[in-house]
Design an enzyme around this catalytic site. Structure first.
Site: not given
Length: 369
Positions: A88, A94, A121, A247, A256, A331, A335
């Site tokens: 998503w 992005q 999406y 999450p 951030k 990132q 995670n």
């Protein structure tokens, strides 16, 4: 509601396509359905190793090479990685296709076997990018569980919503048809209420159809009630598991936004004005204060705040898999490290977190006791 369906076609262009166009529904029925259902149903598919129905192990297992943990999707025989990768906002939007491939490769090599997408999406691009990457990497289709969702597809009336009449009985019949045709192995729901899921289950039993096996629900430190109160009851009664998303609360829990809205963040995007408003609201400021306190717990455990937040979601035994949404390899790697934090989520740590949050949901039974 929203239907998530996983196709065998590597381009994942399936959408609701021809089945939806064969049954043109009147605008009145469509509008009535939209008024009742926010988003509609989900379907998951894999040709992998399924546990026989007569011997379903619901125990968590750990991959020897990756350390990834695997759980059953509800009480079905489908084993999914406890962390999945979502697409998503990121895929087709992005991030570039190259970064998308990097993310999928990191996830796959870390033991992730669950990849989630939806026809809406990036107007369908996310499905295509996901399928192209799988094809390019030559990954065995039998080693993957791909979930996609139907409902918000195209602009025409025949391209939106679920096929047939947009009511629960017809949804269950349509999903049973999809599974019987070999286009998917399981189906579930996304953002349905407990009552709607129970209705779908009752319809399936009444007409000898296939019931849903999971519900996709938002779940994080600041959104708890549905997953902690409503879904456990459904799991014990009818075997519906929880596949949770967001999450990190759309990035809020990363920290951030502590000093405002960074230019490159999701909240700075035009289409996410609602997120910006939420962050800058009084409640948003209170959440940032709580995140500061939670940061101290993360520091004591030797992890980052995002890792603590993901591990907190995983500590819930009713959660089959947590879908991660990331925009960079760094990132995603961070995670995925939540797996190592999970053993540290003792009852004392969870109690400390509950004390800071002050939002633990209580059932009527808790009040009586």
């Amino acid at each position: 509601m929203q239907v998530s369906i996983a196709c065998t076609d590597h381009n994942l262009k399936g959408r609701n396509g021809d089945h939806g166009k064969q049954n043109v529904t009147s605008p009145n029925v469509v509008n009535a359905a939209r008024a009742k259902f926010r988003t509609v149903a989900i379907i998951a598919r894999s040709f992998g190793s399924f546990t026989p129905r007569h011997h379903i192990s619901l125990r968590e297992s750990t991959g020897k090479l990756t350390g990834m943990k695997y759980r059953n999707l509800g009480k079905s025989g489908l084993r999914v990685s406890c962390l999945g990768l979502g697409t998503w906002v990121t895929f087709g939007g992005q991030i570039s296709d190259e970064v998308a491939e990097q993310l999928m490769t990191i996830a796959y090599e870390s033991g992730v076997n669950l990849f989630d997408t939806a026809e809406v999406y990036a107007a369908g691009k996310a499905e295509i990018i996901l399928g192209n990457i799988i094809k390019k990497k030559c990954w065995r289709r039998s080693s993957l569980v791909i979930t996609t969702k139907l409902y918000w597809g195209g602009k025409a009336e025949t391209e939106r919503g679920l096929s047939r009449k947009h009511i629960i009985e017809e949804i269950v019949r349509a999903m049973t048809y999809v599974i019987n045709q070999g286009m998917a192995m399981y189906w579930g729901t996304s953002r349905w209420t407990a009552m709607e899921i129970m209705e779908a289950y009752s319809v399936a039993r009444q007409f000898n159809l296939i019931p849903p096996v999971c519900e996709q629900a938002e779940y994080h430190l600041f959104q708890r009630e549905k997953v902690e109160l409503q879904l456990p009851e459904l799991y014990h009664k009818i075997g519906v598991g929880a596949m949770t998303w967001s999450p990190l609360a759309c990035g809020i829990i990363t920290g951030k936004y502590e000093n405002g809205i960074p230019e490159s963040s999701r909240a700075s995007m035009k289409s996410y004005q609602w997120l910006r408003d939420k962050i800058l609201s009084e409640d948003g400021k209170k959440q940032q204060a709580k995140l500061k306190e939670l940061g101290h717990i993360a520091e004591k455990l030797g992890c980052t705040l995002p890792q603590l937040a993901v591990a907190w979601c995983l500590r819930n035994e009713g959660v089959s898999s947590v879908l991660l949404g990331t925009s960079s390899p760094e990132q995603l790697t961070e995670n995925l490290g939540a797996i190592q934090v999970l053993p540290k989520m003792t009852s004392y740590v969870v109690s400390d977190i509950d004390h800071i949050l002050g939002n633990r949901p209580y059932s009527k039974k808790d009040y009586r006791s």
